[in-house]
Every structure is written in C-alpha cells, then in structure tokens.
Scaffold this active site. Structure first.
Site, PDB file in Angstrom:
ATOM      1  N   HIS A 113       2.255   3.616  -8.922  1.00 38.22           N
ATOM      2  CA  HIS A 113       2.039   2.223  -9.241  1.00 38.22           C
ATOM      3  C   HIS A 113       3.245   1.354  -9.873  1.00 38.22           C
ATOM      4  O   HIS A 113       3.525  -0.126  -9.451  1.00 38.22           O
ATOM      5  CB  HIS A 113       0.857   1.926 -10.326  1.00 38.22           C
ATOM      6  CG  HIS A 113      -0.386   1.995  -9.399  1.00 38.22           C
ATOM      7  ND1 HIS A 113      -0.333   2.020  -7.993  1.00 38.22           N
ATOM      8  CD2 HIS A 113      -1.337   2.537  -9.670  1.00 38.22           C
ATOM      9  CE1 HIS A 113      -1.593   2.707  -8.209  1.00 38.22           C
ATOM     10  NE2 HIS A 113      -2.399   3.155  -8.364  1.00 38.22           N
ATOM     11  N   ASP A 129       0.989  -1.618  -0.145  1.00 45.12           N
ATOM     12  CA  ASP A 129       0.412  -0.234   0.006  1.00 45.12           C
ATOM     13  C   ASP A 129       0.375   1.141   0.351  1.00 45.12           C
ATOM     14  O   ASP A 129       2.059   1.262   0.402  1.00 45.12           O
ATOM     15  CB  ASP A 129      -1.020   0.260   0.950  1.00 45.12           C
ATOM     16  CG  ASP A 129      -2.077   1.071   1.171  1.00 45.12           C
ATOM     17  OD1 ASP A 129      -2.299   1.255  -0.498  1.00 45.12           O
ATOM     18  OD2 ASP A 129      -2.576   1.328   2.028  1.00 45.12           O
ATOM     19  N   LEU A 131      10.426 -20.961  -4.014  1.00 46.24           N
ATOM     20  CA  LEU A 131       8.875 -19.973  -3.463  1.00 46.24           C
ATOM     21  C   LEU A 131       8.347 -19.548  -4.410  1.00 46.24           C
ATOM     22  O   LEU A 131       7.691 -21.013  -4.830  1.00 46.24           O
ATOM     23  CB  LEU A 131      10.398 -18.175  -3.842  1.00 46.24           C
ATOM     24  CG  LEU A 131       9.137 -17.266  -3.103  1.00 46.24           C
ATOM     25  CD1 LEU A 131       9.076 -16.786  -1.680  1.00 46.24           C
ATOM     26  CD2 LEU A 131      10.113 -15.904  -3.796  1.00 46.24           C
TER      27      LEU A 131
HETATM   28  C1  IPE Z   1      -5.452  -2.393  -0.061  1.00 45.88           C
HETATM   29  O1  IPE Z   1      -5.339  -1.065  -0.166  1.00 45.88           O
HETATM   30  C2  IPE Z   1      -5.526  -3.399  -1.036  1.00 45.88           C
HETATM   31  C3  IPE Z   1      -4.276  -3.556  -1.648  1.00 45.88           C
HETATM   32  C4  IPE Z   1      -3.009  -3.542  -1.526  1.00 45.88           C
HETATM   33  C5  IPE Z   1      -4.460  -4.278  -3.128  1.00 45.88           C
HETATM   34  P1  IPE Z   1      -6.125  -0.034  -0.179  1.00 45.88           P
HETATM   35  O2  IPE Z   1      -4.889   0.689  -0.802  1.00 45.88           O
HETATM   36  O3  IPE Z   1      -7.160  -0.251  -1.679  1.00 45.88           O
HETATM   37  O4  IPE Z   1      -7.385   0.039   0.761  1.00 45.88           O
HETATM   38  P2  IPE Z   1      -8.139   0.844   1.673  1.00 45.88           P
HETATM   39  O5  IPE Z   1      -9.158   1.329   0.485  1.00 45.88           O
HETATM   40  O6  IPE Z   1      -7.057   2.252   2.318  1.00 45.88           O
HETATM   41  O7  IPE Z   1      -8.859   0.269   2.712  1.00 45.88           O
HETATM   42  C1  IPE Z   2      -1.062   0.313  -3.641  1.00 49.24           C
HETATM   43  O1  IPE Z   2      -1.937   1.404  -3.586  1.00 49.24           O
HETATM   44  C2  IPE Z   2      -1.849  -0.350  -5.137  1.00 49.24           C
HETATM   45  C3  IPE Z   2      -3.027  -0.724  -4.614  1.00 49.24           C
HETATM   46  C4  IPE Z   2      -4.006  -0.305  -3.904  1.00 49.24           C
HETATM   47  C5  IPE Z   2      -3.109  -1.003  -6.025  1.00 49.24           C
HETATM   48  P1  IPE Z   2      -2.647   2.393  -3.447  1.00 49.24           P
HETATM   49  O2  IPE Z   2      -2.581   3.372  -4.434  1.00 49.24           O
HETATM   50  O3  IPE Z   2      -3.022   2.533  -2.486  1.00 49.24           O
HETATM   51  O4  IPE Z   2      -1.708   4.276  -2.738  1.00 49.24           O
HETATM   52  P2  IPE Z   2      -2.350   5.279  -1.506  1.00 49.24           P
HETATM   53  O5  IPE Z   2      -3.397   4.370  -0.778  1.00 49.24           O
HETATM   54  O6  IPE Z   2      -3.481   5.539  -2.299  1.00 49.24           O
HETATM   55  O7  IPE Z   2      -1.679   5.743  -1.263  1.00 49.24           O
HETATM   56 MG    MG Z   3      -3.624   2.714  -0.266  1.00 52.38          MG
END
Ligand code: IPE
Ligand code: IPE
Ligand code: MG
Length: 246
Positions: free
Chosen positions: A39, A22, A133
């Site tokens: 990303h 995240d 792995l």
């Molecule tokens: C969880 O992160 C999903 C992934 C890392 C793929 P999100 O960024 O979607 O979660 P919330 O919305 O902050 O809970």
């Molecule tokens: C995690 O990073 C990737 C996915 C959820 C796919 P985010 O896109 O949620 O990044 P933040 O949380 O908005 O910083």
């Molecule tokens: Mg996120």
C-alpha cells in the site's frame, strides 16, 4: 517558481480518467513483504500518476482508494490504509495546491474519524480555486452506497416539498451523487488483471471505456497511463447509437 509543465491533451485524450488502483497486496506478496508495504508503494504510484495525468492534459482523475467493502479486511490493514490517506493528503497538499490541482474526496463521510474529516475539508477548501487537474479520491466509497445516499437526499427533498417525484430523472438525479460536479469518466482503468468494477462508479461508468491492465498498481507509471490512453483512442464510442459506416 517552476514553470508549469506543458500539457499534451489531444482529441484522443480522455477528459476524465477513473482508476481502480488494485494489486498492492499481490505486489507485496511477490516480495515476501506485508500487504501494508504494498500500500505504501501504491502511494508512490499515485504520486507518479497524478503528475503524469497533469502532463498529459487530463482534466479529471478519480482514484479508488478505499471501498465500503474494504472494512472486511483485518483492522491493521484498514488502519494502515487510513494512515496512508492522512500521509498522502497532508504531505502532498502544498505541492498539489501549488501545481493547480483541485482535490475532492467522494464517499460516505458519516463514520469517518474527526481528524480524517478535517484533513479532507482542509484539502478541499485549500484547492477550491484550482482547475488544472481535478483529482478526486474515492474513500469509503461504494457505488451502491452512493446511489442509495443520493436517493435518500432526493426523497428528503420530496418530503420537504422542494421537488415532486416526477422531477427525478436520470439527468436530474446525477446532482444528488457525490460526483455532481464531475463529468462522467471517459476511460476507466483497473490494474492487476482483475476484470470487475468492485462497486466503483456504477452510475457514472455507464458509457466509460473499460481498460484492464495486467500490471500491479505499485508498478503503474506514466508509460502505463499513456498505453491505456492509446487503447482508449482506438475504441469507438457509440452511446447506444449505430455506426454510420455499417
Ligand atoms: C477495489 O479493490 C477497491 C480499491 C481499489 C480501493 P478490491 O481489491 O477491494 O476489490 P475486490 O475485492 O478484488 O473485488
Ligand atoms: C488495492 O490493492 C488497494 C486497496 C484495495 C485499498 P489490494 O490491497 O486490493 O491488493 P490485492 O488485490 O490484494 O493484490
Ligand atoms: Mg485487490
């Protein structure tokens, strides 16, 4: 061929690490770049982490790549995330296969595009015999959705007369989950400072040690993974039992 790198699994090395990757969006925003840039950088962090997990002797690494709730994001961002899965699996498959990585994908496949399904099938079948792995990518994955699909499968078996309702127990139910072939995670890491599961591995994480790391996912690396493993090593797992010393 390159020698396989030595592995350093110790008693304190978790057998299965699950990671909620995240913070890509915030990482990009800090640099005044679009979220998709974050990303793309997140894929680099994934590459580093897969390599590090192999070097540290971790047997199973499961990463959360796209949740069943991530469809709520703008369509351009959703498309970019799907493109990155395509890119990662297609570009890295040869290397992963050569390095002994077994690739699996968990999540709902019902509504995925045909080319994504083909890429997933190819990655899974090509690496089926590997066991250095076990890399599992959770894609279009939600823990509640997974449990509901598993319940549906169990219900179908009852309907077909293969099992009776009394056969369904916490133990036997696990075989209907997408993770039927995986041990439960020992260590669950979430980056970016958020302290929630966001629907990840709800069933499997029952006794996982949760470690929340402040670093944003694109900045994650081997040191950060080792630091999380060290925190894990200091935890005492009791599984509902009591500490004999107290
Ligand atoms: C969880 O992160 C999903 C992934 C890392 C793929 P999100 O960024 O979607 O979660 P919330 O919305 O902050 O809970
Ligand atoms: C995690 O990073 C990737 C996915 C959820 C796919 P985010 O896109 O949620 O990044 P933040 O949380 O908005 O910083
Ligand atoms: Mg996120």
């Amino acid at each position: 061929m390159a020698q396989p790198s030595p592995t350093h699994a110790t008693a304190a090395t978790p057998r299965h690490i699950a990671i909620i990757m995240d913070g890509n969006g915030r990482w990009a925003r800090q640099r005044a770049r679009p979220r998709t840039f974050g990303h793309a950088e997140g894929v680099e962090a994934l590459r580093r982490t897969v390599e590090a997990a192999g070097e540290l002797g971790v047997g199973y690494l499961t990463v959360f790549g796209f949740s069943t709730e991530n469809w709520r994001r703008p369509v351009e961002e959703v498309n970019a995330l799907f493109d990155l899965l395509r890119l990662y699996v297609v570009r890295d498959l040869d290397r992963l296969a050569r390095e002994g990585v077994r690739v699996r994908v968990i999540g709902d496949r019902a509504n995925l595009q045909k080319d994504i399904l083909e890429i997933i099938d190819r990655a899974e079948s090509r690496t089926r015999a590997n066991d250095k792995l076990n890399l599992t990518i959770a894609f279009n994955y939600g823990g509640q959705d997974e449990i509901a699909r598993a319940a549906r499968r169990a219900a179908e078996e009852v309907k077909a007369g293969k099992i009776v309702p009394e056969d369904i127990t916490a133990q036997s139910f696990a075989r209907y989950l997408d993770t039927a072939e995986l041990p439960p995670p020992d260590l669950l890491v979430r980056t970016s400072g958020e302290s929630r599961l966001s629907n990840f591995m709800l069933w499997q994480a029952a006794y996982a040690e949760l470690v929340f790391v402040d670093r944003l996912w694109p900045d994650f690396d081997k040191n950060a993974l080792q630091a999380a493993i060290e925190v894990y090593g200091r935890r005492e797992r009791r599984y509902g039992g009591s500490d004999p010393a107290s």
